[in-house]
Every structure is written in structure tokens, then in C-alpha cells.
Design a protein around this motif. Structure first.
Motif, PDB file in Angstrom:
ATOM      1  N   GLN A 155      15.597   1.821 -10.642  1.00  0.00           N
ATOM      2  CA  GLN A 155      15.795   1.621  -9.207  1.00  0.00           C
ATOM      3  C   GLN A 155      17.265   1.760  -8.823  1.00  0.00           C
ATOM      4  OE1 GLN A 155      13.945  -2.250  -9.096  1.00  0.00           O
ATOM      5  NE2 GLN A 155      12.111  -1.482  -8.056  1.00  0.00           N
ATOM      6  N   LEU A 156      18.172   1.407  -9.743  1.00  0.00           N
ATOM      7  CA  LEU A 156      19.607   1.551  -9.448  1.00  0.00           C
ATOM      8  C   LEU A 156      20.046   3.012  -9.445  1.00  0.00           C
ATOM      9  CD1 LEU A 156      21.125  -1.417 -11.481  1.00  0.00           C
ATOM     10  CD2 LEU A 156      21.041  -1.180  -8.996  1.00  0.00           C
ATOM     11  N   ASP A 157      19.262   3.859 -10.088  1.00  0.00           N
ATOM     12  CA  ASP A 157      19.567   5.295 -10.093  1.00  0.00           C
ATOM     13  C   ASP A 157      18.892   5.956  -8.893  1.00  0.00           C
ATOM     14  OD1 ASP A 157      20.515   7.745 -10.879  1.00  0.00           O
ATOM     15  OD2 ASP A 157      18.863   8.126 -12.279  1.00  0.00           O
ATOM     16  N   PHE A 158      19.222   5.489  -7.701  1.00  0.00           N
ATOM     17  CA  PHE A 158      18.528   5.939  -6.485  1.00  0.00           C
ATOM     18  C   PHE A 158      19.202   7.178  -5.906  1.00  0.00           C
ATOM     19  CE2 PHE A 158      21.579   2.593  -5.405  1.00  0.00           C
ATOM     20  CZ  PHE A 158      22.353   3.208  -4.443  1.00  0.00           C
ATOM     21  N   PRO A 159      18.396   8.077  -5.342  1.00  0.00           N
ATOM     22  CA  PRO A 159      18.974   9.231  -4.650  1.00  0.00           C
ATOM     23  C   PRO A 159      19.561   8.817  -3.305  1.00  0.00           C
ATOM     24  CG  PRO A 159      16.593   9.257  -4.446  1.00  0.00           C
ATOM     25  CD  PRO A 159      16.924   8.113  -5.359  1.00  0.00           C
ATOM     26  N   VAL A 160      20.639   9.457  -2.899  1.00  0.00           N
ATOM     27  CA  VAL A 160      21.294   9.160  -1.621  1.00  0.00           C
ATOM     28  C   VAL A 160      21.353  10.425  -0.780  1.00  0.00           C
ATOM     29  CG1 VAL A 160      23.403   8.351  -0.501  1.00  0.00           C
ATOM     30  CG2 VAL A 160      22.705   7.370  -2.684  1.00  0.00           C
ATOM     31  N   LEU A 161      20.951  10.283   0.498  1.00  0.00           N
ATOM     32  CA  LEU A 161      21.082  11.385   1.451  1.00  0.00           C
ATOM     33  C   LEU A 161      21.914  10.920   2.625  1.00  0.00           C
ATOM     34  CD1 LEU A 161      17.890  11.611   0.213  1.00  0.00           C
ATOM     35  CD2 LEU A 161      18.152  13.790   1.416  1.00  0.00           C
ATOM     36  N   TYR A 162      22.531  11.875   3.288  1.00  0.00           N
ATOM     37  CA  TYR A 162      23.386  11.591   4.435  1.00  0.00           C
ATOM     38  C   TYR A 162      22.772  12.281   5.648  1.00  0.00           C
ATOM     39  CZ  TYR A 162      26.395  10.527   0.490  1.00  0.00           C
ATOM     40  OH  TYR A 162      26.881  10.015  -0.685  1.00  0.00           O
ATOM     41  N   ALA A 163      22.720  11.556   6.778  1.00  0.00           N
ATOM     42  CA  ALA A 163      21.972  12.107   7.912  1.00  0.00           C
ATOM     43  C   ALA A 163      22.528  11.629   9.235  1.00  0.00           C
ATOM     44  CB  ALA A 163      20.499  11.718   7.791  1.00  0.00           C
TER      45      ALA A 163
ATOM     46  N   MET B 228       0.810  -1.217   0.000  1.00  0.00           N
ATOM     47  CA  MET B 228       0.000   0.000   0.000  1.00  0.00           C
ATOM     48  C   MET B 228       0.849   1.275   0.000  1.00  0.00           C
ATOM     49  SD  MET B 228      -1.659   0.117   3.832  1.00  0.00           S
ATOM     50  CE  MET B 228      -0.693   0.351   5.308  1.00  0.00           C
ATOM     51  N   VAL B 229       2.143   1.145  -0.374  1.00  0.00           N
ATOM     52  CA  VAL B 229       2.980   2.329  -0.490  1.00  0.00           C
ATOM     53  C   VAL B 229       3.510   2.430  -1.920  1.00  0.00           C
ATOM     54  CG1 VAL B 229       3.641   2.266   1.944  1.00  0.00           C
ATOM     55  CG2 VAL B 229       5.072   1.104   0.260  1.00  0.00           C
ATOM     56  N   ASP B 230       4.047   3.609  -2.249  1.00  0.00           N
ATOM     57  CA  ASP B 230       4.542   3.861  -3.602  1.00  0.00           C
ATOM     58  C   ASP B 230       6.051   4.055  -3.645  1.00  0.00           C
ATOM     59  OD1 ASP B 230       1.816   4.123  -4.868  1.00  0.00           O
ATOM     60  OD2 ASP B 230       1.698   5.677  -3.321  1.00  0.00           O
ATOM     61  N   GLY B 231       6.704   3.980  -2.496  1.00  0.00           N
ATOM     62  CA  GLY B 231       8.150   4.130  -2.434  1.00  0.00           C
ATOM     63  C   GLY B 231       8.643   3.676  -1.081  1.00  0.00           C
ATOM     64  N   VAL B 232       9.967   3.496  -0.963  1.00  0.00           N
ATOM     65  CA  VAL B 232      10.548   3.077   0.314  1.00  0.00           C
ATOM     66  C   VAL B 232      11.722   3.976   0.670  1.00  0.00           C
ATOM     67  CG1 VAL B 232       9.837   0.664   0.179  1.00  0.00           C
ATOM     68  CG2 VAL B 232      12.000   1.354  -0.836  1.00  0.00           C
ATOM     69  N   LEU B 233      11.832   4.247   1.940  1.00  0.00           N
ATOM     70  CA  LEU B 233      12.958   4.997   2.487  1.00  0.00           C
ATOM     71  C   LEU B 233      13.864   3.973   3.162  1.00  0.00           C
ATOM     72  CD1 LEU B 233      13.786   8.012   2.813  1.00  0.00           C
ATOM     73  CD2 LEU B 233      12.785   7.916   5.094  1.00  0.00           C
ATOM     74  N   LEU B 234      15.004   3.672   2.537  1.00  0.00           N
ATOM     75  CA  LEU B 234      15.908   2.653   3.047  1.00  0.00           C
ATOM     76  C   LEU B 234      16.974   3.321   3.913  1.00  0.00           C
ATOM     77  CD1 LEU B 234      16.966  -0.235   3.137  1.00  0.00           C
ATOM     78  CD2 LEU B 234      18.205   0.228   1.027  1.00  0.00           C
ATOM     79  N   LEU B 235      16.962   2.991   5.195  1.00  0.00           N
ATOM     80  CA  LEU B 235      17.873   3.596   6.170  1.00  0.00           C
ATOM     81  C   LEU B 235      18.977   2.597   6.487  1.00  0.00           C
ATOM     82  CD1 LEU B 235      17.749   6.319   7.784  1.00  0.00           C
ATOM     83  CD2 LEU B 235      16.866   4.983   9.688  1.00  0.00           C
ATOM     84  N   VAL B 236      20.235   2.974   6.263  1.00  0.00           N
ATOM     85  CA  VAL B 236      21.356   2.080   6.555  1.00  0.00           C
ATOM     86  C   VAL B 236      22.370   2.795   7.437  1.00  0.00           C
ATOM     87  CG1 VAL B 236      21.141   0.663   4.489  1.00  0.00           C
ATOM     88  CG2 VAL B 236      22.487   2.741   4.391  1.00  0.00           C
ATOM     89  N   ASP B 237      23.029   2.036   8.275  1.00  0.00           N
ATOM     90  CA  ASP B 237      24.030   2.573   9.188  1.00  0.00           C
ATOM     91  C   ASP B 237      25.291   2.937   8.404  1.00  0.00           C
ATOM     92  OD1 ASP B 237      26.386   2.362  11.108  1.00  0.00           O
ATOM     93  OD2 ASP B 237      24.712   2.215  12.507  1.00  0.00           O
ATOM     94  N   ALA B 238      25.867   4.093   8.719  1.00  0.00           N
ATOM     95  CA  ALA B 238      27.044   4.568   7.988  1.00  0.00           C
ATOM     96  C   ALA B 238      28.274   3.710   8.238  1.00  0.00           C
ATOM     97  CB  ALA B 238      27.349   6.018   8.388  1.00  0.00           C
ATOM     98  N   ALA B 239      28.257   2.877   9.266  1.00  0.00           N
ATOM     99  CA  ALA B 239      29.394   1.999   9.538  1.00  0.00           C
ATOM    100  C   ALA B 239      29.078   0.549   9.176  1.00  0.00           C
ATOM    101  CB  ALA B 239      29.788   2.083  11.010  1.00  0.00           C
TER     102      ALA B 239
ATOM    103  N   LEU C 291       8.297  -5.437  -6.104  1.00  0.00           N
ATOM    104  CA  LEU C 291       7.030  -4.736  -6.324  1.00  0.00           C
ATOM    105  C   LEU C 291       7.196  -3.509  -7.210  1.00  0.00           C
ATOM    106  CD1 LEU C 291       5.533  -4.930  -2.709  1.00  0.00           C
ATOM    107  CD2 LEU C 291       4.690  -6.116  -4.732  1.00  0.00           C
ATOM    108  N   GLY C 292       8.445  -3.217  -7.608  1.00  0.00           N
ATOM    109  CA  GLY C 292       8.691  -2.072  -8.469  1.00  0.00           C
ATOM    110  C   GLY C 292       8.812  -0.757  -7.739  1.00  0.00           C
ATOM    111  N   LEU C 293       8.957  -0.783  -6.413  1.00  0.00           N
ATOM    112  CA  LEU C 293       9.058   0.449  -5.642  1.00  0.00           C
ATOM    113  C   LEU C 293      10.461   1.047  -5.789  1.00  0.00           C
ATOM    114  CD1 LEU C 293       7.262  -0.713  -2.372  1.00  0.00           C
ATOM    115  CD2 LEU C 293       6.270   0.513  -4.304  1.00  0.00           C
ATOM    116  N   ARG C 294      10.517   2.368  -5.946  1.00  0.00           N
ATOM    117  CA  ARG C 294      11.812   3.033  -6.083  1.00  0.00           C
ATOM    118  C   ARG C 294      12.309   3.480  -4.711  1.00  0.00           C
ATOM    119  NH1 ARG C 294      13.395   8.520  -9.464  1.00  0.00           N
ATOM    120  NH2 ARG C 294      15.653   8.258  -9.257  1.00  0.00           N
ATOM    121  N   PRO C 295      13.533   3.118  -4.347  1.00  0.00           N
ATOM    122  CA  PRO C 295      14.029   3.470  -3.016  1.00  0.00           C
ATOM    123  C   PRO C 295      14.695   4.840  -2.962  1.00  0.00           C
ATOM    124  CG  PRO C 295      15.564   2.000  -4.083  1.00  0.00           C
ATOM    125  CD  PRO C 295      14.437   2.208  -5.063  1.00  0.00           C
ATOM    126  N   VAL C 296      14.582   5.453  -1.793  1.00  0.00           N
ATOM    127  CA  VAL C 296      15.386   6.621  -1.434  1.00  0.00           C
ATOM    128  C   VAL C 296      16.311   6.155  -0.307  1.00  0.00           C
ATOM    129  CG1 VAL C 296      15.386   8.947  -0.478  1.00  0.00           C
ATOM    130  CG2 VAL C 296      13.562   8.248  -2.051  1.00  0.00           C
TER     131      VAL C 296
END
Length: 612
Positions: free
Chosen positions: A158-166, A92-103, A120-125
């Protein structure tokens, strides 16, 4: 609000990668909480167990607005035992926010849930969190995530995903690699820019359709079913019907309340439109994967069945000599009602009555999920006895026995990798990969039968001196690998009733390691320690020191006992053998033999040996 002004996104992360803290900061940045309002940390972790363990157990929906766009954010569990929640919520969502540890980078649960999302074809951020860590390695993590997506057969888009640092703890996010920042605006803007608005939706004037993806039980509203509206408008007092996955009508009912998500809370609304994620009250029999729809609809929406359980325990009435002294809910009828209520709100749990009464088979997705249920019941005042977990087998199309297997990823100091490989290969595990992971650690990947991991966690922590990290996910069904050796030592069994004496325990320390302290109430047949030898040994923990009226110049030696580390619930359930039980009360966790009388234990051993 038009569908173009909505964004539905799931946030995915491994345990302890900062997901719930990130959600808190998004609430604050978007103005969900007014200035000066007192807010608990980790607002989305609503249960006591979630706060204590630092994990998300059940999927939850929150909502907030940013620049005129309503963002529905779904917080998903990070542990594989609650994977059923994750799989359903992604529909029931249209995208995913994938959170990974920097280490640490992408971990097994991240891989599992991301695989489902990509399929499911969802594009990750992608958000690389904890950039404030001294051992952060953002470039390596970025490349590892790209390799992970490629291995999972992600599309070019999907491989052309945006990357943010936080850094969720410090409350900032940046579109460029940085170790500090000011606010979360960059992440909120990225969600609106890169997550598409809901698609494939019907008109508001079309007949109402919703696929139920979540279920829970509310003490005031009854059964609540949640999902995203596919078409039409839903209002309180509407007449709707429920279709099963194969299109059969399950029930008809009247909607008593429509609840939408505002911040971390639910609020009643007068109507909801296509693209909205809502909870609906008023139905009695509907469940997950059912279609809630207008009475004119005849075809159900496509849905996937809920994954079957892989592990089962037997829960029975507590019949020990100390039964009924610490809990208020001890009757079989009360236990049955509680379990059925749990099964109603948790579709990953299956309850079956054991012939003969006073016992129930509880099947779930793993030791942690079953442990959470037992701990919750314990805090509610229940007293029960629990058997050793057993893996649920199947037969393939050729009639051959197959069993569930898990992919296990272990990060361990190089010096301990040998003993880990040795122990797991003895348990019929297959080593799939061995690579250095930096800082003197090695990452091992195994495919293990689920049976081989029951009771291994404690042994693993001992072998690695508490430094190893083990993560596991469901891999699939594999051919039955045969018998797997269990515990290699026996136990110390109390032979009398009373309170344990320090002097007696001091003398027993040579026999093995103890589970109890002086003053602990014990009974005949209760397990008080681990024997250093393979067989069980009956001992007397009540024997005091002989006293005389003769004085000597020498002073008595002071009794000094080794510090006892209490067993956690999951450890206790995994530790016991097939002929043993865990006694659970609101105040204590005790280990015991299934048959307390030693003569009865011998008769049952003889009968079992003759039957083989």
C-alpha cells in the motif's frame, strides 16, 4: 462480462477538494455523455442541498467503460457526519482513489476514510488535484500522504502507491508532475492497471449471495437495497430470503426489479453476475448489513454493524403564536410519518417517540447530518420546533460514564492560534499537536469531547475573523470529563406581539447584538438578540418614537441599524440553550424560549434549581 473486466473503486476526498468535478470529467472522458449533450455540472450531486453546499451527502454509484473494462465508481461523502455511508461502501470495492488538494494536502476526513480503506487491505491510487493553483506544493503533499499511510500502518504494497497529478477543473491528469495537460487518459489507465479485478467471488452457477451495503426508499419501487454480488446470478422474479448478521431469517420475498448503474443513472437489467454492483427492489424489511441470498443459504456473510449515533435532538410540533401560518405540514402524525420514512432509508438516523406525544427524539452522527434532515423537511413544507442537541452517553464495562470525543484539526493564522487554544482548553479539549502549515498559518490538533464543540463554530469564526478552517472526525469514546461551560451571555426576549419597529431596535442596540430587522413579526417569548450581559433581558421591540405637534429647527436623527447577519440552521441549533427552541418553518428560522410566559419560565428555573 467476466469479473476480470470489471473494476470497483471508491473515490475519497475531503470536502471541497474537487471530487465531484473530477467525476464529471471522468464521465466526459469515457464517453458517458454523447457529444453535444447538455449536462449539468456536478452530475453526482443530485440533490439541491448537495449542489448548494458543495458537499456529497449520500454515497452514489456510477459506471462507465474504458478500453473494454467496466469501471464502477462510488462517490463517497467527505464530511465525517456521513461517515456511516463511507464505511459501508468500502466493503464492496477493490481499490480507492484518494483525491487530495495540491495546497492543503490530506485533511481529517481523508485520514478517517483512508484508515478504514487501508484496514480493509485496499490499495490506493493517489491523485494530487488542483495543480493549477498558484500555491500548489505537490512534493510536500506527496510526502505528507506517504507519512499519513505510514502512521496508519499501511502495508509495504500500500505504501508503494501510484501518484497522478491533475486539475479536475481544467480536465486533465498526468502521471508526471505538471501544471497543465490535455485529457484524463492517464488516470483512467491507472485505475485499470492498479485496481485489482474483483476477487473472492463465487461462480455464476452458485447460489445467489449479496451483502446489503446501501439502502434507500423509492416512491415507485419501494425499498431498494444495493451491494456487490458475492456469488450466483440475480434475475427479476427470483425468490430470495434475507438473513440478519447473526444468521436469523428476517423475511422472504420476490425480486421485482434488478437495477445496474450506467453512467450516473440506474437502468433495469435482465440479470447480474458476481462482481456487479446492483440495487434490488421487492423486499419490505431488509436493511443494511443483511445478507440477501438464495433460499438454500443458511449462513450470513460477514458484516460490520452500523456505528451508533452520538448526538440527539428533540423534534416537536410547533406551538408558537405564529404556528401554521407558513407551513402546510404541522400535525404530529405527519411529522411522525416523515421521520419514520427517513429512518427507513437512512440507517444512521434513529427515531424514538418521547412519552407524552407530539415530540420525537432524532439521533444521528452530528450537527450537520441532523441539520440536513431538518432543512430537507423545511423545504417540504414542515413546521417544527427543535431542541438544543445533546450528546448520547454510554457506560463502559466497569459501569463508568463515557462520552464521544472528536479529533479536531484547525488551520488558523498564527496571530489567532492563542485565542483558539485558550477557548478550546476551557472546553476541556486536549492539544495534541501544533505545527506551522505554511503561508503564516498554524495547524492545531485537539482531542475534544463532542459536547464542547456544540455552539463553538460561530465563536470560532468570530475569534479568527472568518479566516480559520476547522475539520473534525469521530475519535472514540473517552471517560466523562465533567461539566462544560455553555454560552457566556444571555439573550434579549420580546415581551409583546407585533412587528418590530426600527426606532425600538435602534435603542436596543446598546443592550447587545440583534438577530432581527425592522418589520419582523415577533411574539412574547421570542429571542430577538444576544444580551451583552450574562442574564436574559425582556425588551420591547415595538416601541415607536413619541410624536408631538411642536416643530423645531433641528432635524430628527436618521435611524441607522447595524446590519444583521441571518443565522444559518446549524448555527441556530448550536446557539440555543437547554431552555430554548428553534422554530423552523419554510420561510423563517426563529429562536424562542421553551416557555413563552415569563412567570412559567421563573417557576421552571426554580424547580430545576431545587432539583439539583
Amino acid at each position: 462480462m467476466p469479473a476480470q473486466e470489471r473494476r470497483n473503486i471508491a473515490i475519497i476526498a475531503h470536502v471541497d477538494h474537487g471530487k465531484t468535478t473530477m467525476v464529471d470529467k471522468l464521465f466526459q472522458a469515457s464517453g458517458v455523455f454523447r457529444e453535444g449533450q447538455e449536462v449539468e455540472d456536478r452530475a453526482m450531486d443530485s440533490g439541491d442541498l448537495e449542489r448548494e453546499r458543495g458537499i456529497t451527502i449520500s454515497a452514489k454509484v456510477a459506471s462507465f467503460e474504458w478500453k473494454g473494462v467496466r469501471i464502477n465508481l462510488v462517490d463517497t461523502p467527505g464530511h465525517a457526519d456521513f461517515g456511516g455511508e463511507v464505511e459501508r461502501i468500502l466493503s464492496m470495492v477493490d481499490g480507492v482513489l484518494l483525491l487530495v488538494d495540491a495546497a492543503e494536502g490530506a485533511m481529517p476526513q481523508t485520514k478517517f476514510v483512508t484508515m478504514k480503506a487501508l484496514a480493509l487491505g485496499l490499495r490506493p491510487v493517489v491523485v494530487i488535484n488542483k495543480m493549477d493553483r498558484k500555491d500548489a506544493r505537490a512534493d510536500y503533499v506527496h510526502e505528507a500522504v506517504f507519512d499519513l499511510f505510514a502512521n496508519l500502518e499501511a502495508s509495504d504494497e500500500q505504501l508503494d502507491f501510484p501518484v497522478l497529478y491533475a486539475s479536475a477543473r481544467e480536465g486533465w491528469a498526468s502521471a508526471t508532475e505538471a501544471t497543465s495537460g490535455e485529457n484524463m487518459d492517464a488516470l483512467l489507465d491507472a485505475i485499470i492497471e492498479h485496481v485489482p479485478a474483483p476477487v473472492d467471488l463465487g461462480n455464476t452457477d452458485a447460489p445467489f449471495e449479496l451483502l446489503a451495503t446501501g439502502i434507500e426508499s423509492d416512491p415507485f419501487l419501494g425499498r431498494l437495497l444495493s451491494g456487490r454480488i458475492k456469488a450466483g446470478t440475480i434475475k427479476p422474479n427470483m425468490q430470495i430470503k434475507v438473513l440478519t448478521r447473526n444468521g436469523k431469517e428476517r423475511e422472504r420475498g420476490r425480486v421485482t426489479k434488478v437495477l445496474a448503474f450506467r453512467g450516473p443513472l440506474r437502468e433495469a437489467v435482465d440479470s447480474a453476475e458476481p462482481g456487479d454492483i446492483v440495487a434490488i427492489a421487492g423486499l419490505k424489511n431488509a436493511t443494511v448489513s443483511d445478507t440477501l441470498c438464495d433460499v438454500s443459504i443458511t449462513e450470513a456473510l460477514d458484516s460490520k454493524p452500523v456505528d451508533p449515533p452520538t448526538l440527539a435532538i428533540t423534534m416537536m410540533v410547533n406551538d408558537s403564536p405564529l404556528a401554521g401560518r407558513e407551513g402546510s405540514k404541522v400535525q404530529s402524525r405527519v411529522i411522525r410519518e416523515r421521520l419514520l420514512r427517513e429512518a427507513e432509508g437512512n440507517v444512521a438516523i434513529k427515531i424514538t417517540e418521547v412519552p407524552g406525544g407530539d415530540a420525537y427524539e432524532v439521533a444521528g452522527r452530528g450537527e450537520l447530518q441532523l441539520g440536513i434532515l431538518i432543512e430537507t423537511m423545511r423545504r417540504e413544507g414542515f413546521e417544527v420546533s427543535i431542541s438544543r442537541p445533546r450528546v448520547l452517553m454510554r457506560e463502559d464495562e466497569n459501569g463508568k460514564k463515557i462520552e464521544p470525543a472528536e479529533e479536531v484539526q484547525i488551520d488558523v493564522d498564527e496571530e489567532y492560534s492563542g485565542v483558539v487554544i485558550d477557548k478550546l482548553t476551557q472546553r476541556k479539549a486536549e492539544l495534541m499537536g501544533m505545527v506551522p502549515s505554511g503561508a503564516g498559518k498554524t495547524r492545531l490538533t485537539f482531542i475534544c469531547p463532542a459536547r464542547s464543540l456544540i455552539g463553538y463554530q460561530g465563536e470560532f469564526m468570530t475569534d479568527t475573523r472568518g479566516t480559520g478552517i476547522m475539520s473534525r472526525i469521530f475519535h472514540g469514546w473517552v471517560p466523562y470529563v465533567g461539566e462544560i461551560g455553555g454560552r457566556h451571555h444571555g439573550v434579549l426576549i420580546a415581551n409583546s406581539d407585533g412587528e418590530a419597529v426600527a426606532y425600538a431596535l435602534w435603542n436596543l442596540e446598546d443592550r447587545g447584538s440583534l438577530f432581527i430587522t425592522p418589520g419582523t413579526k415577533v411574539y412574547r417569548g421570542m429571542i430577538i438578540g444576544a444580551n451583552s450581559r450574562p442574564d436574559d433581558l425582556e425588551v420591547n421591540p415595538l416601541k415607536g418614537k413619541q410624536l408631538t405637534n411642536i416643530r423645531t429647527t433641528s432635524r430628527d436623527e436618521a435611524v441607522k441599524l447595524t446590519t444583521v447577519q441571518p443565522m444559518a440552521l446549524e448555527q441556530a441549533i448550536s446557539y440555543i440553550g437547554d431552555d430554548e427552541l428553534v422554530e423552523i418553518t419554510p420561510q423563517n428560522i426563529r429562536l424562542r424560549k421553551r416557555y413563552l410566559d415569563p412567570n412559567e419560565r421563573k417557576r421552571n428555573r426554580s424547580a430545576a434549581a431545587a432539583a439539583q
